[in-house]
Design a protein around this motif. Sequence first.
Motif, mmCIF file in Angstrom:
data_model
loop_
_atom_site.group_PDB
_atom_site.id
_atom_site.type_symbol
_atom_site.label_atom_id
_atom_site.label_comp_id
_atom_site.label_asym_id
_atom_site.label_seq_id
_atom_site.Cartn_x
_atom_site.Cartn_y
_atom_site.Cartn_z
ATOM 1 N N LYS A 44 0.812 -1.209 0.000
ATOM 2 C CA LYS A 44 0.000 0.000 0.000
ATOM 3 C C LYS A 44 0.850 1.266 0.000
ATOM 4 C CE LYS A 44 -3.805 -2.258 2.435
ATOM 5 N NZ LYS A 44 -4.698 -2.240 3.625
ATOM 6 N N GLY A 45 2.155 1.106 -0.168
ATOM 7 C CA GLY A 45 3.031 2.268 -0.197
ATOM 8 C C GLY A 45 2.972 3.009 -1.523
ATOM 9 N N LYS A 46 3.810 4.018 -1.667
ATOM 10 C CA LYS A 46 3.800 4.861 -2.855
ATOM 11 C C LYS A 46 4.987 4.597 -3.777
ATOM 12 C CE LYS A 46 1.374 8.606 -0.468
ATOM 13 N NZ LYS A 46 1.405 10.057 -0.083
ATOM 14 N N ASN A 47 5.883 3.718 -3.402
ATOM 15 C CA ASN A 47 7.060 3.435 -4.234
ATOM 16 C C ASN A 47 6.630 2.660 -5.477
ATOM 17 O OD1 ASN A 47 9.482 2.102 -5.278
ATOM 18 N ND2 ASN A 47 10.473 2.900 -3.426
ATOM 19 N N GLU A 48 6.830 3.254 -6.642
ATOM 20 C CA GLU A 48 6.375 2.643 -7.886
ATOM 21 C C GLU A 48 7.149 1.372 -8.212
ATOM 22 O OE1 GLU A 48 3.820 3.418 -9.723
ATOM 23 O OE2 GLU A 48 3.272 5.030 -8.342
ATOM 24 N N PHE A 49 8.447 1.404 -7.886
ATOM 25 C CA PHE A 49 9.259 0.211 -8.177
ATOM 26 C C PHE A 49 8.765 -0.995 -7.383
ATOM 27 C CE2 PHE A 49 12.824 -2.537 -6.925
ATOM 28 C CZ PHE A 49 13.212 -2.999 -8.181
ATOM 29 N N LEU A 50 8.491 -0.785 -6.095
ATOM 30 C CA LEU A 50 7.999 -1.877 -5.263
ATOM 31 C C LEU A 50 6.614 -2.339 -5.710
ATOM 32 C CD1 LEU A 50 9.149 -0.830 -1.674
ATOM 33 C CD2 LEU A 50 10.093 -2.619 -3.147
ATOM 34 N N LYS A 51 5.802 -1.393 -6.157
ATOM 35 C CA LYS A 51 4.482 -1.766 -6.649
ATOM 36 C C LYS A 51 4.585 -2.709 -7.849
ATOM 37 C CE LYS A 51 1.576 2.141 -5.237
ATOM 38 N NZ LYS A 51 0.737 3.279 -5.722
ATOM 39 N N LYS A 52 5.470 -2.337 -8.795
ATOM 40 C CA LYS A 52 5.651 -3.171 -9.983
ATOM 41 C C LYS A 52 6.270 -4.519 -9.613
ATOM 42 C CE LYS A 52 6.139 0.679 -13.239
ATOM 43 N NZ LYS A 52 7.047 1.341 -14.218
ATOM 44 N N LEU A 53 7.188 -4.491 -8.648
ATOM 45 C CA LEU A 53 7.823 -5.740 -8.225
ATOM 46 C C LEU A 53 6.812 -6.686 -7.592
ATOM 47 C CD1 LEU A 53 10.413 -7.387 -7.824
ATOM 48 C CD2 LEU A 53 10.718 -6.227 -5.620
ATOM 49 N N ILE A 54 5.985 -6.150 -6.695
ATOM 50 C CA ILE A 54 4.965 -6.978 -6.035
ATOM 51 C C ILE A 54 3.954 -7.483 -7.052
ATOM 52 C CG2 ILE A 54 3.095 -6.968 -4.347
ATOM 53 C CD1 ILE A 54 5.854 -6.951 -3.094
ATOM 54 N N ALA A 55 3.575 -6.627 -7.995
ATOM 55 C CA ALA A 55 2.623 -7.049 -9.029
ATOM 56 C C ALA A 55 3.207 -8.162 -9.888
ATOM 57 C CB ALA A 55 2.241 -5.860 -9.903
ATOM 58 N N GLY A 56 4.504 -8.063 -10.189
ATOM 59 C CA GLY A 56 5.158 -9.111 -10.971
ATOM 60 C C GLY A 56 5.233 -10.422 -10.216
ATOM 61 N N ILE A 57 5.544 -10.344 -8.915
ATOM 62 C CA ILE A 57 5.605 -11.560 -8.090
ATOM 63 C C ILE A 57 4.238 -12.224 -8.013
ATOM 64 C CG2 ILE A 57 5.983 -12.410 -5.745
ATOM 65 C CD1 ILE A 57 8.170 -10.309 -5.440
ATOM 66 N N ASN A 58 3.186 -11.404 -7.896
ATOM 67 C CA ASN A 58 1.828 -11.960 -7.787
ATOM 68 C C ASN A 58 1.368 -12.649 -9.066
ATOM 69 O OD1 ASN A 58 1.454 -11.170 -5.128
ATOM 70 N ND2 ASN A 58 0.549 -9.191 -5.679
ATOM 71 N N LYS A 59 2.030 -12.365 -10.183
ATOM 72 C CA LYS A 59 1.681 -13.018 -11.439
ATOM 73 C C LYS A 59 2.317 -14.403 -11.578
ATOM 74 C CE LYS A 59 0.989 -8.755 -14.080
ATOM 75 N NZ LYS A 59 1.475 -7.945 -15.237
ATOM 76 N N ILE A 60 3.294 -14.691 -10.712
ATOM 77 C CA ILE A 60 3.990 -15.984 -10.787
ATOM 78 C C ILE A 60 3.038 -17.101 -10.375
ATOM 79 C CG2 ILE A 60 5.888 -17.363 -9.857
ATOM 80 C CD1 ILE A 60 7.424 -14.767 -9.441
#
Length: 613
Positions: free
Chosen positions: A120-136
């Motif tokens: 729920k943070g504002k860091n865009e890099f972490l958002k994309k990273l978490i979204a990528g992990i969730n697609k695995i």
Amino acid sequence: MEKALSEEKTASRKRAKVKPSELFAKILFIVCACLSIVAVFGIIGYILYGSIPAFREIGFFRFLFGTTWQPTHDRFGILPMLVNSLIVTLGAIIIGGTVGVFTAIFLAFWCPDKFHFQYKGKNEFLKKLIAGINKINLRTIFDQIIKVLAGIPSIVYGLFGMEVLVSLFSGGSPIGGKGILTCSVLLAIMILPTVTSLSKNALDAVPEQYFEGALAMGNTKAQAVFRVVVPAARSGIISALILGVGRAVGEAMAVIWVSGNRALFPTGLFSYIRTLTTNIVMEMGYATNIHRSALIATGLVLLVLVLIITLSLNLVPKEFKGKRGDKVLNGDASATYVFRKKGTVCNVCAIFGMVCAGLVAVILLAIILYILISGVGCLTSAFLFGEASVNTPTLGPALLATLELIGITLLIALPVGICAAIYLNEYAKKGSKIVKVIRTFIDALSGVPSIVFGLFGNILFVTALGLGFSVWGGAFTMVLVVLPTVIRSTEEALFAVPMPLREASYGLGASKVRTIFKIVLPSAFPGIATAAILSIGRIIGESAALIFTMGTAFNFSGNPGGAGSSLAVLLYSCANEGLHMNEAYALAVILLLLTLILNLIVYFIQRHVKKKR
């Protein structure tokens, strides 16, 4: 109406005059399918022939029940080694079988398809990273973990066991970490993929109504799984455990470095022991006369033991044993069902399954990290590109010998295996006795231990046919090793080709043979390619069958008629005496990377096929 027209067309084709080419093709397919029968009887016959001098000189019962193995005094009793083999196998199946079955249960019922991390943070890099992990896809990851574990060569497991497990257990033993416990744990790791994958297949095959009906009657998910689905799948799970036993009892190369190699009865968990397989590997290289015959007779006992284990699969009932559950679901008043609200045991079993799945992932990670950390630094230019000598191993000769071995083996095994699969899937009547017999012998051939293949190849190809230690002898032996894999994978690929494609070809006037070669085989090409890749993986990782047929020379001239070492055999030669451990670690890294690459290729082929369908 359409069914009647289809049957009429089929009958008219049968009444039509059979062309000579059609008849020749059918005979060729039948001959190839029956080669598995010839191979099994040939192996038994030649091993038995080589064992006769020992039985005649020693006596069968003195050989089987003798308690002393001293070749220098002509005393050959294998009972201690037979007992050791059975004890180690029992330990492996208790550890590996338990972990494997519970891992399969987790994968079938509790493994999530994807991760569900939230950020729920504002860091865009972490958002994309978490979204990528969730697609695995987590199920896919575990599936690949099991396949990679299954593909790792036995000799790499042996190196891991010698350097890691022995050190790990040495703290609890006054005489070092080798012995029964270390062997059992190592073999348990090796049979995990077999037990897990087959048990999962058995669980997936249980009708979904069993699970849904149990939930509808008020059971929790854990109760439905462990009290309904698992009992219904027990025949498949038992079959998986039996195949695991066959794998464990026939293993040689992984055990030789962790057993201690003493032909004595065990007295404790860390007693130094010697199994039937390790006895053959250790002494066959210098054995002569009655000693050599006694080792071949040891292989015969091992072969008979493994064949009994493999053929016992036919005694396992294939149907579901859920009659009582069927009565309850159908409202039969004669069936009693006692509902128990407490499900503590089932909940504990569910948690244990998750722990086992995590343990499997940790084991693979530990093996990969250890081999990479120990071996990457050993990949020197001298080893990779240097010139080999009698006392200096390098990669080049072994790589060339392995490539020639792969080429010759596939050149023979692929056509024979494809033709056999064509007969079984396209010509043979479903459920016929001849098909059952052929399948039984294919299963028996796949269950023959590698060390027995090596003995057979040494007797027939190296000695009887005069090929000597050569790539030719190793390739002819490896044809028998990979043939069951080619037949099974190709048959599955042919079965997956839709029947309307065949019917459309027949409707256009094409013959059966033309339909097979122009329509069916091209459609089944991805499955056939998978069979070839799996065979390449088996050839690259094989060592026990090649030591006695191809040799262990560091040099190789490039002539298939000469002796040479494959990559796996070279690893064994480097590590066995401890004189070339850096080269052994480098080879382990290369074999591990090749295993990962081959698994990725198979994964992408199967993914392409699924998308196409």
